[in-house]
Design a protein around this motif. Structure first.
Motif, PDB file in Angstrom:
ATOM      1  N   ARG A   1       0.819  -1.213   0.000  1.00 35.96           N
ATOM      2  CA  ARG A   1       0.000   0.000   0.000  1.00 35.96           C
ATOM      3  C   ARG A   1       0.853   1.263   0.000  1.00 35.96           C
ATOM      4  O   ARG A   1       0.523   2.249  -0.653  1.00 35.96           O
ATOM      5  CB  ARG A   1      -0.889  -0.016   1.251  1.00 35.96           C
ATOM      6  N   LEU A   2       1.941   1.228   0.763  1.00 35.18           N
ATOM      7  CA  LEU A   2       2.727   2.450   0.918  1.00 35.18           C
ATOM      8  C   LEU A   2       4.024   2.429   0.123  1.00 35.18           C
ATOM      9  O   LEU A   2       4.769   3.399   0.110  1.00 35.18           O
ATOM     10  CB  LEU A   2       3.037   2.686   2.391  1.00 35.18           C
ATOM     11  N   GLY A   3       4.305   1.293  -0.476  1.00 35.38           N
ATOM     12  CA  GLY A   3       5.555   1.159  -1.228  1.00 35.38           C
ATOM     13  C   GLY A   3       5.591   2.109  -2.417  1.00 35.38           C
ATOM     14  O   GLY A   3       4.569   2.489  -2.965  1.00 35.38           O
TER      15      GLY A   3
ATOM     16  N   ARG B   1       9.366   9.545  -8.484  1.00 36.79           N
ATOM     17  CA  ARG B   1       8.899   8.850  -7.280  1.00 36.79           C
ATOM     18  C   ARG B   1       7.407   8.617  -7.430  1.00 36.79           C
ATOM     19  O   ARG B   1       6.636   9.560  -7.550  1.00 36.79           O
ATOM     20  CB  ARG B   1       9.184   9.688  -6.038  1.00 36.79           C
ATOM     21  N   GLY B   2       7.019   7.357  -7.500  1.00 32.19           N
ATOM     22  CA  GLY B   2       5.599   7.088  -7.698  1.00 32.19           C
ATOM     23  C   GLY B   2       5.300   5.613  -7.598  1.00 32.19           C
ATOM     24  O   GLY B   2       6.088   4.845  -7.050  1.00 32.19           O
TER      25      GLY B   2
ATOM     26  N   GLY C   1       4.214  -2.664  -8.825  1.00 29.39           N
ATOM     27  CA  GLY C   1       4.865  -2.753 -10.132  1.00 29.39           C
ATOM     28  C   GLY C   1       4.453  -1.608 -11.058  1.00 29.39           C
ATOM     29  O   GLY C   1       5.033  -1.415 -12.124  1.00 29.39           O
ATOM     30  N   LYS C   2       3.457  -0.838 -10.606  1.00 24.86           N
ATOM     31  CA  LYS C   2       2.978   0.294 -11.408  1.00 24.86           C
ATOM     32  C   LYS C   2       4.123   1.291 -11.653  1.00 24.86           C
ATOM     33  O   LYS C   2       4.259   1.851 -12.744  1.00 24.86           O
ATOM     34  CB  LYS C   2       1.836   0.969 -10.655  1.00 24.86           C
TER      35      LYS C   2
ATOM     36  N   SER D   1      10.877   1.082  -2.665  1.00 25.40           N
ATOM     37  CA  SER D   1      11.104   1.535  -1.291  1.00 25.40           C
ATOM     38  C   SER D   1      10.970   0.363  -0.321  1.00 25.40           C
ATOM     39  O   SER D   1      10.244  -0.587  -0.556  1.00 25.40           O
ATOM     40  CB  SER D   1      10.130   2.644  -0.917  1.00 25.40           C
ATOM     41  N   SER D   2      11.683   0.459   0.770  1.00 30.59           N
ATOM     42  CA  SER D   2      11.666  -0.582   1.792  1.00 30.59           C
ATOM     43  C   SER D   2      10.727  -0.154   2.906  1.00 30.59           C
ATOM     44  O   SER D   2      10.225   0.975   2.920  1.00 30.59           O
ATOM     45  CB  SER D   2      13.070  -0.744   2.349  1.00 30.59           C
TER      46      SER D   2
END
Ligand SMILES: Nc1ncnc2c1ncn2[C@@H]1O[C@H](COP(=O)(O)OP(=O)(O)O)[C@@H](O)[C@H]1O
Ligand SMILES: [Mg+2]
Length: 328
Positions: free
Chosen positions: A237-239, A275-276, A281-282, A309-310
């Motif tokens: 969700r937040l990645g 950044r998006g 995978g989007k 992002s981690s």
């Protein structure tokens, strides 16, 4: 678990093993360390509570373990309200505290055996030996606690918590400041306990630890739970996807044909940062579209650095540590 206590008798599988509601702690000076916290922990899960220093993690654990008196709210463990029926539940809760508070003159083996007896369990030399050996403390068993190194003291804290065979175990920053070897041992032990059906709540600010081991993650800041979620869900969700595209020659502004991408210029116009995405995978497909659009716009690039992002990035974003630490 057939071998573990009598959980099944008073706790249905769907009922949380620990249920905290409306928990507030205001310390004597007026500081609100916990602000109306609700949290439910499922049986058998490994829950990581993440938060910066001062967030309220140790206070929360202290409230459940009977070391901190709540200002208001209720805590139910194993179906018992701790305010009314503290002893029954407490015997099944273990704590590896952040700091050692024990008799420094006591020998190691005695300290561990005592932790067991304190909770009304029969002495069990074989079990104590197994615990001490698993923590490389067996050779030190006759030594006084004060003679142990910092790492060994940490091992002793764990041995003490294990000696009374808790069903619910709190580990408060268990690997803060420990060496790599001990950290590895700890992870192994935590894994083994979990296989035996122990519910584990771990606080940490080493996000990689949560990322590696947790089933669910809760994020706390200023005494408030910001978010609780399944770890994989949280990352999905937040990645975000981040990409840095190095340009062959710098740009002074983003051309209109690229304005619909989530990008900005950095390094005096010599790189484009994207950044998006959403952790599904989007982001990667948007970066692929971006590179095509760059070529179409006649912009040459020399390299692309792309990464997902981690949990750490997510955590940092949520607690806004970037501002407080002055890191940009
Ligand atoms: N005994 C205490 N008396 C007053 N304030 C305290 C006490 N213990 C902790 N605090 C304060 O409560 C807040 C939460 O502390 P703590 O629960 O230790 O956070 P964490 O474990 O997340 O670092 C901090 O601001 C801390 O200074
Ligand atoms: Mg703490």
């Amino acid at each position: 678990m057939a071998t573990k206590g009598n959980c099944a008798m008073n706790l249905s599988p769907m009922q949380p093993i620990l249920e905290i509601s409306g928990l507030t702690k205001r310390y004597a000076g007026g500081l609100v360390a916990l602000d109306n916290v609700d949290l439910a922990i499922n049986r058998g899960e490994l829950f990581a509570l993440l938060g910066p220093n001062g967030a309220g993690k140790t206070t929360l654990i202290g409230a459940v373990c009977g070391l901190v008196r709540p200002t208001s709210g209720t805590i139910r463990a194993f179906g018992h309200d701790l305010a009314k029926d503290w002893r029954t539940a407490r015997a099944r809760i273990g704590l590896v505290p952040q700091e050692l508070a024990t008799d420094m003159f006591e020998p190691v083996e005695r300290a561990v055996a005592y932790s067991r007896e304190l909770f009304g369990l029969a002495p069990d030399k074989a079990r104590i030996e197994e615990i001490l050996r698993s923590l490389s403390l067996w050779d030190k068993r006759k030594e006084r606690i004060m003679a142990l190194s910092g790492g060994m003291k940490r091992r002793l804290l764990i041995a003490k918590a294990l000696a009374h065979e808790p069903d619910l175990l709190f580990l408060d920053e268990p690997t803060a400041g420990v060496d790599v070897e001990l950290r590895r041992d700890m992870w192994k032990l935590i894994g083994a306990m979990r296989e035996r059906g122990v519910t584990i709540i771990l606080t940490t600010h080493y996000i990689e630890e949560a990322e590696e081991m947790a089933d669910r993650v809760g994020i706390i800041r200023n005494g408030r739970i910001l978010m609780v979620d399944d770890k994989a869900e949280m990352m999905k969700r937040l990645g975000r996807t981040e990409a840095v595209i190095s340009l062959a020659s710098p740009l002074s502004n983003i051309p209109a044909s690229l304005e619909h991408f989530a990008i900005h210029l950095e390094n005096a116009g010599s790189s484009i940062c994207y950044r998006g995405g959403d952790g599904t995978g989007k982001g990667r497909s948007e970066v692929a579209d971006l590179t095509k659009a760059l070529i179409a716009a006649g912009i040459d690039y020399t390299g692309i650095d792309i990464r997902e992002s981690s949990l750490e990035d997510i955590f940092v974003d949520l607690v806004e540590e970037r501002e407080t630490e002055g890191v940009q």
